[in-house]
Scaffold this motif. Structure first.
Motif, mmCIF file in Angstrom:
data_model
loop_
_atom_site.group_PDB
_atom_site.id
_atom_site.type_symbol
_atom_site.label_atom_id
_atom_site.label_comp_id
_atom_site.label_asym_id
_atom_site.label_seq_id
_atom_site.Cartn_x
_atom_site.Cartn_y
_atom_site.Cartn_z
ATOM 1 N N THR A 48 0.813 -1.271 0.153
ATOM 2 C CA THR A 48 -0.023 0.055 0.002
ATOM 3 C C THR A 48 0.915 1.206 -0.107
ATOM 4 O O THR A 48 0.539 2.211 -0.477
ATOM 5 C CB THR A 48 -0.854 -0.112 1.345
ATOM 6 O OG1 THR A 48 -1.488 -1.313 1.176
ATOM 7 C CG2 THR A 48 -1.917 1.024 1.305
ATOM 8 N N GLU A 49 1.891 1.287 0.626
ATOM 9 C CA GLU A 49 2.995 2.359 0.739
ATOM 10 C C GLU A 49 3.385 2.933 -0.476
ATOM 11 O O GLU A 49 3.486 4.077 -0.810
ATOM 12 C CB GLU A 49 3.926 1.988 1.617
ATOM 13 C CG GLU A 49 5.169 1.191 1.045
ATOM 14 C CD GLU A 49 6.061 0.457 2.061
ATOM 15 O OE1 GLU A 49 5.790 0.229 3.144
ATOM 16 O OE2 GLU A 49 7.109 0.395 1.372
ATOM 17 N N ASP A 60 -7.808 12.236 -3.590
ATOM 18 C CA ASP A 60 -8.790 11.249 -3.508
ATOM 19 C C ASP A 60 -8.855 9.990 -3.573
ATOM 20 O O ASP A 60 -9.170 9.109 -2.921
ATOM 21 C CB ASP A 60 -9.838 11.853 -4.672
ATOM 22 C CG ASP A 60 -10.604 13.058 -4.400
ATOM 23 O OD1 ASP A 60 -10.368 13.570 -2.852
ATOM 24 O OD2 ASP A 60 -11.394 13.558 -4.863
ATOM 25 N N ILE A 61 -7.725 9.404 -4.307
ATOM 26 C CA ILE A 61 -7.357 8.375 -4.592
ATOM 27 C C ILE A 61 -6.906 7.471 -3.456
ATOM 28 O O ILE A 61 -7.666 6.457 -2.859
ATOM 29 C CB ILE A 61 -6.120 7.972 -5.664
ATOM 30 C CG1 ILE A 61 -6.644 8.653 -6.959
ATOM 31 C CG2 ILE A 61 -5.753 6.476 -5.974
ATOM 32 C CD1 ILE A 61 -5.458 8.427 -8.180
ATOM 33 N N VAL A 62 -6.041 8.212 -2.705
ATOM 34 C CA VAL A 62 -5.624 7.301 -1.195
ATOM 35 C C VAL A 62 -6.714 7.626 -0.362
ATOM 36 O O VAL A 62 -6.889 6.627 0.508
ATOM 37 C CB VAL A 62 -4.427 8.015 -1.045
ATOM 38 C CG1 VAL A 62 -3.989 7.396 0.304
ATOM 39 C CG2 VAL A 62 -3.072 7.564 -2.030
ATOM 40 N N THR A 70 -5.615 -6.721 3.726
ATOM 41 C CA THR A 70 -4.595 -7.504 4.352
ATOM 42 C C THR A 70 -4.675 -8.747 4.051
ATOM 43 O O THR A 70 -5.670 -9.553 3.912
ATOM 44 C CB THR A 70 -4.992 -7.307 6.030
ATOM 45 O OG1 THR A 70 -4.899 -6.075 6.228
ATOM 46 C CG2 THR A 70 -3.743 -7.560 6.647
ATOM 47 N N ASP A 71 -3.305 -9.316 3.530
ATOM 48 C CA ASP A 71 -3.335 -10.770 3.220
ATOM 49 C C ASP A 71 -3.346 -11.781 4.582
ATOM 50 O O ASP A 71 -3.103 -11.235 5.574
ATOM 51 C CB ASP A 71 -2.180 -10.944 2.149
ATOM 52 C CG ASP A 71 -0.819 -10.992 2.591
ATOM 53 O OD1 ASP A 71 -0.772 -10.966 3.852
ATOM 54 O OD2 ASP A 71 0.107 -11.233 1.957
ATOM 55 N N ASN A 76 -0.109 -5.346 4.400
ATOM 56 C CA ASN A 76 -0.998 -4.551 3.626
ATOM 57 C C ASN A 76 -0.828 -4.097 2.208
ATOM 58 O O ASN A 76 0.092 -3.465 2.095
ATOM 59 C CB ASN A 76 -0.539 -3.092 4.541
ATOM 60 C CG ASN A 76 -1.688 -2.086 4.386
ATOM 61 O OD1 ASN A 76 -2.602 -2.161 3.409
ATOM 62 N ND2 ASN A 76 -2.083 -1.093 5.211
ATOM 63 N N LEU A 77 -1.806 -4.453 1.433
ATOM 64 C CA LEU A 77 -1.745 -4.479 -0.062
ATOM 65 C C LEU A 77 -2.810 -3.819 -0.699
ATOM 66 O O LEU A 77 -3.674 -3.579 0.038
ATOM 67 C CB LEU A 77 -1.344 -5.899 -0.546
ATOM 68 C CG LEU A 77 -0.414 -6.827 0.106
ATOM 69 C CD1 LEU A 77 -0.863 -8.497 -0.347
ATOM 70 C CD2 LEU A 77 0.830 -6.425 -0.462
ATOM 71 N N THR A 78 -2.481 -3.069 -1.731
ATOM 72 C CA THR A 78 -3.581 -2.461 -2.614
ATOM 73 C C THR A 78 -3.518 -2.888 -3.992
ATOM 74 O O THR A 78 -2.526 -2.903 -4.484
ATOM 75 C CB THR A 78 -3.196 -0.832 -2.358
ATOM 76 O OG1 THR A 78 -3.498 -0.575 -0.769
ATOM 77 C CG2 THR A 78 -4.263 0.088 -3.338
ATOM 78 N N LEU A 79 -4.672 -2.982 -4.568
ATOM 79 C CA LEU A 79 -4.783 -3.272 -5.966
ATOM 80 C C LEU A 79 -4.606 -1.886 -6.620
ATOM 81 O O LEU A 79 -4.786 -0.915 -6.256
ATOM 82 C CB LEU A 79 -6.253 -3.670 -6.542
ATOM 83 C CG LEU A 79 -6.913 -4.734 -5.572
ATOM 84 C CD1 LEU A 79 -8.271 -5.086 -6.388
ATOM 85 C CD2 LEU A 79 -5.986 -6.012 -6.066
ATOM 86 N N LYS A 80 -3.898 -1.983 -7.676
ATOM 87 C CA LYS A 80 -3.010 -0.808 -8.106
ATOM 88 C C LYS A 80 -4.488 0.197 -8.858
ATOM 89 O O LYS A 80 -5.110 -0.216 -9.558
ATOM 90 C CB LYS A 80 -2.351 -0.946 -9.456
ATOM 91 C CG LYS A 80 -2.560 -1.869 -10.698
ATOM 92 C CD LYS A 80 -1.741 -1.685 -11.729
ATOM 93 C CE LYS A 80 -0.771 -3.044 -11.958
ATOM 94 N NZ LYS A 80 -0.224 -2.913 -13.038
ATOM 95 N N PRO A 81 -4.287 1.579 -8.316
ATOM 96 C CA PRO A 81 -5.372 2.481 -8.747
ATOM 97 C C PRO A 81 -5.085 3.244 -9.906
ATOM 98 O O PRO A 81 -5.605 3.846 -10.700
ATOM 99 C CB PRO A 81 -5.453 3.281 -7.631
ATOM 100 C CG PRO A 81 -4.166 3.403 -6.737
ATOM 101 C CD PRO A 81 -3.527 2.027 -7.375
ATOM 102 N N GLU A 82 -3.521 3.130 -10.426
ATOM 103 C CA GLU A 82 -3.016 3.508 -11.443
ATOM 104 C C GLU A 82 -1.818 3.020 -11.859
ATOM 105 O O GLU A 82 -1.065 2.177 -11.013
ATOM 106 C CB GLU A 82 -2.832 5.036 -11.124
ATOM 107 C CG GLU A 82 -2.131 5.547 -10.018
ATOM 108 C CD GLU A 82 -1.338 6.703 -10.150
ATOM 109 O OE1 GLU A 82 -0.760 7.023 -11.272
ATOM 110 O OE2 GLU A 82 -0.659 7.216 -9.151
#
Ligand code: ZN
Ligand code: ZN
Length: 423
Positions: A48-49, A60-62, A70-71, A76-82
Protein backbone atom coordinates in the motif's frame (compact mmCIF):
# COMPACT_ATOMS: atom_id res chain seq x y z
CA UNK A 1 -28.69 -22.98 -8.66
CA UNK A 2 -28.94 -19.21 -8.93
CA UNK A 3 -26.78 -17.46 -11.47
CA UNK A 4 -24.09 -15.08 -10.22
CA UNK A 5 -23.71 -11.53 -11.45
CA UNK A 6 -20.59 -9.42 -11.78
CA UNK A 7 -19.67 -7.00 -9.00
CA UNK A 8 -20.91 -3.41 -9.20
CA UNK A 9 -18.68 -1.18 -11.32
CA UNK A 10 -17.13 -3.99 -13.36
CA UNK A 11 -17.87 -5.06 -16.91
CA UNK A 12 -17.44 -8.09 -19.15
CA UNK A 13 -15.74 -7.70 -22.50
CA UNK A 14 -17.45 -10.38 -24.59
CA UNK A 15 -17.31 -10.99 -28.36
CA UNK A 16 -17.88 -9.17 -30.62
CA UNK A 17 -17.34 -6.09 -28.39
CA UNK A 18 -14.11 -7.52 -27.01
CA UNK A 19 -12.61 -7.18 -30.51
CA UNK A 20 -12.62 -3.42 -30.02
CA UNK A 21 -10.55 -3.80 -26.87
CA UNK A 22 -8.09 -6.12 -28.60
CA UNK A 23 -7.71 -3.82 -31.60
CA UNK A 24 -7.22 -0.70 -29.49
CA UNK A 25 -4.60 -2.46 -27.38
CA UNK A 26 -2.82 -3.72 -30.49
CA UNK A 27 -2.71 -0.22 -31.95
CA UNK A 28 -1.36 1.08 -28.65
CA UNK A 29 1.36 -1.59 -28.58
CA UNK A 30 2.23 -0.83 -32.17
CA UNK A 31 2.44 2.94 -31.74
CA UNK A 32 4.32 2.70 -28.43
CA UNK A 33 6.83 0.37 -30.12
CA UNK A 34 7.17 2.79 -33.02
CA UNK A 35 8.01 5.54 -30.49
CA UNK A 36 10.71 3.35 -28.90
CA UNK A 37 8.80 2.14 -25.83
CA UNK A 38 9.06 -1.43 -24.47
CA UNK A 39 6.45 -3.24 -22.43
CA UNK A 40 6.60 -3.44 -18.65
CA UNK A 41 4.26 -5.63 -16.59
CA UNK A 42 4.05 -4.99 -12.86
CA UNK A 43 1.94 -6.85 -10.27
CA UNK A 44 -1.77 -6.14 -9.94
CA UNK A 45 -1.21 -5.40 -6.25
CA UNK A 46 1.62 -3.63 -4.46
CA UNK A 47 2.47 -2.76 -0.89
CA UNK A 48 0.00 0.00 0.00
CA UNK A 49 2.84 2.42 0.80
CA UNK A 50 3.83 2.46 -2.90
CA UNK A 51 0.65 4.35 -3.72
CA UNK A 52 0.60 6.53 -0.61
CA UNK A 53 4.18 7.60 -1.33
CA UNK A 54 3.38 8.55 -4.91
CA UNK A 55 -0.23 9.66 -5.28
CA UNK A 56 -0.04 11.68 -2.04
CA UNK A 57 -1.97 11.00 1.13
CA UNK A 58 -4.32 13.94 0.38
CA UNK A 59 -5.37 12.63 -3.02
CA UNK A 60 -8.90 11.36 -3.55
CA UNK A 61 -7.39 8.10 -4.76
CA UNK A 62 -5.63 7.39 -1.47
CA UNK A 63 -8.32 8.88 0.75
CA UNK A 64 -11.40 7.26 -0.72
CA UNK A 65 -10.81 5.03 -3.71
CA UNK A 66 -8.21 2.35 -3.02
CA UNK A 67 -8.98 -1.34 -2.76
CA UNK A 68 -6.77 -2.08 0.23
CA UNK A 69 -6.65 -5.39 2.02
CA UNK A 70 -4.58 -7.40 4.45
CA UNK A 71 -3.35 -10.74 3.17
CA UNK A 72 -3.22 -13.91 5.25
CA UNK A 73 0.25 -13.05 6.52
CA UNK A 74 -0.84 -9.57 7.60
CA UNK A 75 0.73 -7.60 4.72
CA UNK A 76 -1.00 -4.35 3.81
CA UNK A 77 -1.63 -4.53 0.05
CA UNK A 78 -3.54 -2.46 -2.51
CA UNK A 79 -4.85 -3.22 -6.00
CA UNK A 80 -3.16 -0.72 -8.31
CA UNK A 81 -5.32 2.41 -8.72
CA UNK A 82 -3.01 3.68 -11.51
CA UNK A 83 0.00 2.50 -13.47
CA UNK A 84 2.90 4.86 -12.76
CA UNK A 85 3.89 4.06 -9.12
CA UNK A 86 4.41 0.35 -9.83
CA UNK A 87 6.53 1.21 -12.89
CA UNK A 88 8.75 3.54 -10.86
CA UNK A 89 9.15 0.90 -8.17
CA UNK A 90 9.99 -1.73 -10.81
CA UNK A 91 12.56 0.46 -12.60
CA UNK A 92 14.42 0.98 -9.32
CA UNK A 93 14.05 -2.57 -8.05
CA UNK A 94 15.33 -4.05 -11.33
CA UNK A 95 18.08 -1.42 -11.73
CA UNK A 96 17.01 -0.64 -15.29
CA UNK A 97 19.52 1.41 -17.24
CA UNK A 98 18.36 4.95 -17.94
CA UNK A 99 17.01 6.53 -19.98
CA UNK A 100 14.29 3.98 -20.67
CA UNK A 101 10.91 4.15 -22.28
CA UNK A 102 8.24 1.79 -20.98
CA UNK A 103 4.62 1.16 -21.87
CA UNK A 104 1.93 -0.84 -20.09
CA UNK A 105 -1.59 -2.07 -20.61
CA UNK A 106 -3.09 -2.85 -17.26
CA UNK A 107 -6.31 -3.16 -15.31
CA UNK A 108 -6.57 -0.62 -12.48
CA UNK A 109 -8.98 -0.47 -9.56
CA UNK A 110 -10.71 2.45 -7.86
CA UNK A 111 -13.67 2.39 -5.57
CA UNK A 112 -15.50 5.33 -7.15
CA UNK A 113 -19.11 5.95 -8.11
CA UNK A 114 -19.76 4.04 -11.36
CA UNK A 115 -20.87 6.25 -14.24
CA UNK A 116 -20.93 6.03 -18.01
CA UNK A 117 -17.35 5.27 -19.03
CA UNK A 118 -16.20 5.00 -15.41
CA UNK A 119 -15.75 1.61 -13.80
CA UNK A 120 -14.23 0.30 -10.59
CA UNK A 121 -12.05 -2.00 -12.64
CA UNK A 122 -10.79 -0.18 -15.73
CA UNK A 123 -7.92 -0.45 -18.18
CA UNK A 124 -5.13 2.04 -18.54
CA UNK A 125 -2.83 2.27 -21.54
CA UNK A 126 0.25 4.16 -20.45
CA UNK A 127 3.74 5.23 -21.48
CA UNK A 128 6.57 6.48 -19.28
CA UNK A 129 9.69 8.21 -20.65
CA UNK A 130 12.13 7.90 -17.77
CA UNK A 131 15.41 9.79 -17.49
CA UNK A 132 14.63 12.47 -20.09
CA UNK A 133 14.14 16.12 -19.17
CA UNK A 134 13.92 17.92 -22.51
CA UNK A 135 10.67 19.81 -23.15
CA UNK A 136 10.72 18.14 -26.56
CA UNK A 137 9.97 14.86 -24.78
CA UNK A 138 6.96 16.51 -23.12
CA UNK A 139 5.73 17.64 -26.53
CA UNK A 140 6.43 14.22 -28.02
CA UNK A 141 4.46 12.49 -25.24
CA UNK A 142 1.50 14.81 -25.78
CA UNK A 143 1.70 14.22 -29.54
CA UNK A 144 1.93 10.45 -29.00
CA UNK A 145 -1.46 10.42 -27.26
CA UNK A 146 -3.00 12.70 -29.88
CA UNK A 147 -1.65 10.50 -32.68
CA UNK A 148 -3.09 7.42 -30.98
CA UNK A 149 -6.59 8.95 -30.84
CA UNK A 150 -6.32 10.20 -34.41
CA UNK A 151 -5.34 6.75 -35.70
CA UNK A 152 -8.41 5.36 -33.96
CA UNK A 153 -10.51 7.82 -35.94
CA UNK A 154 -11.18 10.03 -32.90
CA UNK A 155 -10.75 13.62 -34.06
CA UNK A 156 -13.12 15.46 -31.72
CA UNK A 157 -10.77 16.14 -28.86
CA UNK A 158 -8.81 19.01 -27.38
CA UNK A 159 -5.51 18.86 -25.56
CA UNK A 160 -5.40 20.99 -22.43
CA UNK A 161 -1.90 21.91 -21.28
CA UNK A 162 -0.47 23.75 -18.32
CA UNK A 163 2.71 24.05 -16.30
CA UNK A 164 2.62 23.82 -12.52
CA UNK A 165 6.22 24.70 -11.73
CA UNK A 166 9.12 23.00 -10.00
CA UNK A 167 10.52 22.66 -6.50
CA UNK A 168 12.18 26.07 -6.82
CA UNK A 169 9.23 28.17 -7.83
CA UNK A 170 6.45 26.20 -6.23
CA UNK A 171 7.00 26.94 -2.49
CA UNK A 172 6.48 30.70 -2.92
CA UNK A 173 3.46 30.08 -5.12
CA UNK A 174 2.07 27.56 -2.66
CA UNK A 175 2.22 30.17 0.14
CA UNK A 176 0.45 32.70 -2.03
CA UNK A 177 -2.32 30.25 -2.92
CA UNK A 178 -2.63 29.14 0.69
CA UNK A 179 -3.06 32.73 1.86
CA UNK A 180 -5.78 33.19 -0.76
CA UNK A 181 -7.54 29.97 0.27
CA UNK A 182 -7.35 30.72 3.99
CA UNK A 183 -9.21 33.98 3.40
CA UNK A 184 -12.01 32.03 1.73
CA UNK A 185 -11.73 28.97 3.96
CA UNK A 186 -15.27 29.06 5.35
CA UNK A 187 -16.77 29.12 1.87
CA UNK A 188 -14.84 26.07 0.67
CA UNK A 189 -16.30 22.56 0.83
CA UNK A 190 -15.10 20.34 3.74
CA UNK A 191 -12.89 18.30 1.35
CA UNK A 192 -11.10 21.43 0.12
CA UNK A 193 -10.63 22.67 3.68
CA UNK A 194 -8.68 19.51 4.42
CA UNK A 195 -6.91 19.37 1.04
CA UNK A 196 -5.65 22.96 1.10
CA UNK A 197 -3.37 22.44 4.08
CA UNK A 198 -1.73 19.34 2.56
CA UNK A 199 -1.65 20.35 -1.11
CA UNK A 200 -3.48 23.62 -1.83
CA UNK A 201 -3.23 23.10 -5.61
CA UNK A 202 -5.48 20.09 -5.22
CA UNK A 203 -8.44 22.45 -4.66
CA UNK A 204 -8.37 23.17 -8.43
CA UNK A 205 -9.53 19.60 -8.94
CA UNK A 206 -12.66 20.03 -6.78
CA UNK A 207 -15.84 19.15 -8.67
CA UNK A 208 -17.87 21.45 -6.40
CA UNK A 209 -19.24 24.42 -8.39
CA UNK A 210 -19.04 26.88 -5.48
CA UNK A 211 -15.36 25.97 -4.95
CA UNK A 212 -14.72 26.39 -8.68
CA UNK A 213 -16.29 29.86 -8.63
CA UNK A 214 -14.14 30.93 -5.69
CA UNK A 215 -11.03 29.63 -7.45
CA UNK A 216 -11.68 31.82 -10.49
CA UNK A 217 -9.80 34.59 -8.69
CA UNK A 218 -7.08 32.36 -7.26
CA UNK A 219 -3.43 32.94 -8.11
CA UNK A 220 -2.48 30.46 -10.86
CA UNK A 221 0.65 28.30 -11.00
CA UNK A 222 1.59 29.19 -14.58
CA UNK A 223 1.91 32.89 -13.62
CA UNK A 224 4.39 32.10 -10.86
CA UNK A 225 6.92 30.02 -12.74
CA UNK A 226 10.66 30.53 -12.36
CA UNK A 227 12.61 31.47 -15.53
CA UNK A 228 13.68 27.84 -16.09
CA UNK A 229 10.10 26.56 -15.89
CA UNK A 230 8.90 29.37 -18.15
CA UNK A 231 11.53 28.55 -20.79
CA UNK A 232 10.77 24.81 -20.53
CA UNK A 233 7.05 25.35 -20.99
CA UNK A 234 7.53 27.77 -23.88
CA UNK A 235 9.41 25.11 -25.77
CA UNK A 236 6.61 22.60 -25.15
CA UNK A 237 4.09 25.10 -26.51
CA UNK A 238 6.28 25.96 -29.50
CA UNK A 239 6.42 22.30 -30.47
CA UNK A 240 2.65 21.94 -30.19
CA UNK A 241 2.11 24.94 -32.46
CA UNK A 242 3.49 23.06 -35.44
CA UNK A 243 1.12 20.10 -34.99
CA UNK A 244 -2.33 19.71 -36.53
CA UNK A 245 -3.93 19.02 -33.13
CA UNK A 246 -6.35 21.21 -31.19
CA UNK A 247 -4.72 22.34 -28.00
CA UNK A 248 -5.27 25.11 -25.49
CA UNK A 249 -3.72 26.47 -22.36
CA UNK A 250 -5.78 25.68 -19.27
CA UNK A 251 -4.27 27.43 -16.30
CA UNK A 252 -6.53 25.59 -13.85
CA UNK A 253 -5.32 22.16 -14.98
CA UNK A 254 -3.28 20.57 -12.17
CA UNK A 255 -4.46 16.92 -12.37
CA UNK A 256 -5.37 14.85 -9.37
CA UNK A 257 -1.99 13.51 -8.31
CA UNK A 258 0.58 15.04 -5.99
CA UNK A 259 3.61 13.91 -7.94
CA UNK A 260 3.28 16.07 -11.03
CA UNK A 261 5.50 19.06 -11.75
CA UNK A 262 6.00 21.34 -14.76
CA UNK A 263 3.99 20.09 -17.78
CA UNK A 264 0.53 18.64 -17.16
CA UNK A 265 -1.92 17.78 -19.93
CA UNK A 266 -5.26 16.17 -20.58
CA UNK A 267 -7.23 15.03 -23.63
CA UNK A 268 -10.88 16.03 -23.40
CA UNK A 269 -13.72 15.09 -25.73
CA UNK A 270 -17.13 16.68 -25.98
CA UNK A 271 -18.75 13.41 -27.06
CA UNK A 272 -18.24 11.89 -23.61
CA UNK A 273 -20.56 14.18 -21.60
CA UNK A 274 -19.59 14.64 -17.95
CA UNK A 275 -16.76 12.11 -18.17
CA UNK A 276 -14.96 14.24 -20.70
CA UNK A 277 -11.38 13.11 -20.10
CA UNK A 278 -9.91 10.48 -22.41
CA UNK A 279 -6.62 10.50 -20.54
CA UNK A 280 -3.71 12.71 -19.66
CA UNK A 281 -0.41 12.90 -17.94
CA UNK A 282 2.46 15.04 -16.85
CA UNK A 283 6.02 15.33 -15.77
CA UNK A 284 7.07 13.74 -12.47
CA UNK A 285 10.70 14.70 -11.95
CA UNK A 286 10.72 14.05 -8.18
CA UNK A 287 8.89 10.74 -7.89
CA UNK A 288 12.01 8.57 -8.10
CA UNK A 289 13.45 10.43 -5.11
CA UNK A 290 10.28 9.71 -3.14
CA UNK A 291 11.07 6.04 -3.75
CA UNK A 292 14.63 6.45 -2.52
CA UNK A 293 16.08 6.57 -6.04
CA UNK A 294 18.43 9.09 -7.67
CA UNK A 295 17.28 12.36 -9.27
CA UNK A 296 15.45 11.11 -12.38
CA UNK A 297 13.37 13.34 -14.65
CA UNK A 298 10.38 11.56 -16.16
CA UNK A 299 7.12 12.12 -17.99
CA UNK A 300 4.20 9.85 -18.77
CA UNK A 301 0.62 9.59 -19.88
CA UNK A 302 -2.27 7.23 -19.28
CA UNK A 303 -5.27 6.68 -21.52
CA UNK A 304 -8.57 5.23 -20.33
CA UNK A 305 -9.60 2.29 -22.51
CA UNK A 306 -13.33 2.38 -21.69
CA UNK A 307 -13.71 6.09 -22.50
CA UNK A 308 -11.69 5.62 -25.66
CA UNK A 309 -14.16 2.93 -26.79
CA UNK A 310 -17.05 5.32 -26.05
CA UNK A 311 -15.41 8.06 -28.11
CA UNK A 312 -14.92 5.87 -31.22
CA UNK A 313 -16.95 7.38 -34.05
CA UNK A 314 -19.37 5.28 -36.14
CA UNK A 315 -17.10 4.98 -39.15
CA UNK A 316 -13.93 4.01 -37.31
CA UNK A 317 -12.51 0.65 -38.42
CA UNK A 318 -11.88 0.03 -34.71
CA UNK A 319 -15.59 0.36 -34.05
CA UNK A 320 -16.77 -2.41 -36.30
CA UNK A 321 -17.83 -5.34 -34.26
CA UNK A 322 -19.67 -6.99 -37.14
CA UNK A 323 -17.34 -9.65 -38.56
CA UNK A 324 -13.80 -10.67 -37.91
CA UNK A 325 -11.00 -11.79 -40.18
CA UNK A 326 -11.79 -15.47 -39.96
CA UNK A 327 -12.16 -18.03 -42.74
CA UNK A 328 -14.94 -20.57 -42.13
CA UNK A 329 -14.68 -23.74 -44.22
CA UNK A 330 -17.97 -25.32 -45.30
CA UNK A 331 -18.03 -28.92 -46.62
CA UNK A 332 -20.71 -31.00 -48.32
CA UNK A 333 -20.02 -34.66 -47.40
CA UNK A 334 -17.57 -37.06 -45.68
CA UNK A 335 -15.02 -37.02 -48.54
CA UNK A 336 -15.12 -33.23 -48.69
CA UNK A 337 -14.77 -33.02 -44.95
CA UNK A 338 -11.38 -34.72 -45.12
CA UNK A 339 -10.28 -32.23 -47.77
CA UNK A 340 -11.68 -29.38 -45.68
CA UNK A 341 -9.59 -30.49 -42.69
CA UNK A 342 -6.48 -30.50 -44.86
CA UNK A 343 -7.24 -26.98 -46.01
CA UNK A 344 -7.90 -25.93 -42.41
CA UNK A 345 -4.42 -27.12 -41.47
CA UNK A 346 -2.79 -25.36 -44.39
CA UNK A 347 -4.45 -22.05 -43.51
CA UNK A 348 -3.55 -22.35 -39.83
CA UNK A 349 0.05 -23.23 -40.65
CA UNK A 350 0.17 -20.00 -42.64
CA UNK A 351 -1.17 -18.15 -39.54
CA UNK A 352 -4.47 -17.40 -41.24
CA UNK A 353 -7.37 -17.63 -38.73
CA UNK A 354 -9.64 -20.50 -39.82
CA UNK A 355 -12.42 -22.63 -38.40
CA UNK A 356 -14.83 -25.40 -39.48
CA UNK A 357 -17.33 -27.69 -37.83
CA UNK A 358 -16.76 -31.42 -37.35
CA UNK A 359 -20.46 -32.05 -36.78
CA UNK A 360 -22.25 -33.82 -39.67
CA UNK A 361 -24.62 -30.97 -40.42
CA UNK A 362 -26.08 -29.59 -43.63
CA UNK A 363 -24.45 -26.80 -45.63
CA UNK A 364 -27.15 -24.33 -44.59
CA UNK A 365 -26.44 -25.02 -40.93
CA UNK A 366 -22.70 -24.58 -41.56
CA UNK A 367 -23.31 -21.12 -43.01
CA UNK A 368 -25.29 -20.38 -39.88
CA UNK A 369 -22.33 -21.55 -37.77
CA UNK A 370 -20.05 -19.22 -39.79
CA UNK A 371 -22.44 -16.45 -38.84
CA UNK A 372 -22.36 -17.32 -35.13
CA UNK A 373 -18.56 -17.38 -35.29
CA UNK A 374 -18.62 -13.91 -36.85
CA UNK A 375 -16.50 -15.09 -39.79
CA UNK A 376 -15.82 -12.69 -42.62
CA UNK A 377 -15.20 -15.37 -45.29
CA UNK A 378 -16.51 -18.80 -46.22
CA UNK A 379 -14.72 -21.34 -48.39
CA UNK A 380 -16.95 -24.05 -49.79
CA UNK A 381 -15.43 -27.49 -50.38
CA UNK A 382 -17.85 -29.47 -52.59
CA UNK A 383 -17.66 -32.42 -54.93
CA UNK A 384 -17.34 -30.27 -58.06
CA UNK A 385 -14.73 -28.07 -56.49
CA UNK A 386 -12.61 -31.03 -55.41
CA UNK A 387 -12.68 -32.44 -58.91
CA UNK A 388 -11.55 -29.19 -60.46
CA UNK A 389 -9.03 -28.45 -57.69
CA UNK A 390 -10.93 -25.22 -57.00
CA UNK A 391 -12.66 -23.60 -54.07
CA UNK A 392 -15.79 -21.48 -53.98
CA UNK A 393 -15.24 -18.36 -51.90
CA UNK A 394 -17.84 -16.08 -50.33
CA UNK A 395 -17.30 -12.73 -48.64
CA UNK A 396 -19.99 -12.59 -45.94
CA UNK A 397 -19.87 -8.79 -45.68
CA UNK A 398 -20.17 -7.91 -49.37
CA UNK A 399 -21.93 -11.11 -50.46
CA UNK A 400 -19.38 -11.36 -53.29
CA UNK A 401 -18.66 -14.89 -54.59
CA UNK A 402 -15.74 -16.18 -56.61
CA UNK A 403 -13.92 -19.34 -57.65
CA UNK A 404 -10.30 -19.62 -56.58
CA UNK A 405 -7.79 -22.28 -57.77
CA UNK A 406 -6.46 -24.34 -54.85
CA UNK A 407 -2.91 -23.00 -55.20
CA UNK A 408 -4.17 -19.39 -54.96
CA UNK A 409 -6.08 -19.89 -51.71
CA UNK A 410 -3.22 -19.03 -49.31
CA UNK A 411 -2.14 -15.91 -51.26
CA UNK A 412 -5.80 -14.82 -51.36
CA UNK A 413 -5.91 -14.64 -47.58
CA UNK A 414 -2.35 -13.56 -46.95
CA UNK A 415 -3.55 -10.16 -45.72
CA UNK A 416 -5.26 -11.94 -42.79
CA UNK A 417 -1.98 -13.50 -41.70
CA UNK A 418 -1.14 -12.70 -38.08
CA UNK A 419 2.39 -12.03 -36.98
CA UNK A 420 3.83 -11.81 -33.50
CA UNK A 421 7.47 -11.85 -34.55
CA UNK A 422 7.86 -8.28 -35.67
CA UNK A 423 7.91 -6.39 -32.37
ZN1 ZN B 1 10.31 26.39 -11.58
ZN1 ZN C 1 -14.14 21.91 -2.84
Amino acid sequence: MTRSSRPKGTQDFVPPESIKKTRIEMLFRELATVYGYQEVVTPTFEHTEVFIKSSGSASDIVQKEMYTFTDRAGRNLTLKPEGTPGVVRAVLENNLRLPCRLFYISPCFRYSRPQKGRYREFYQLGVEAIGESSPLVDAETIIFGATFFTRLGITEFTIKVNSIGCRHCRPAYREKLLTFLREKQKKLCPDCQTRMEINPMRTFDCKNTSCQLLLNDAPLPKRHLCPECTAHFEEVIDSLKSTPFNWKLDEHLVRGLDYYNRTTFEYVSGVLGAQSSLGGGGRYDYLFEEFGGPVTPAIGLAIGLERTILALPEGSPFNTASRRNLVFIVWTGPAEMAAARELLNILRQENIPALMTYEPVRVKRQFHLADIAGARFCIIVGEEELKGNLYALKDLITGEQSIVPAEKIVPTFSSLRLSSERI
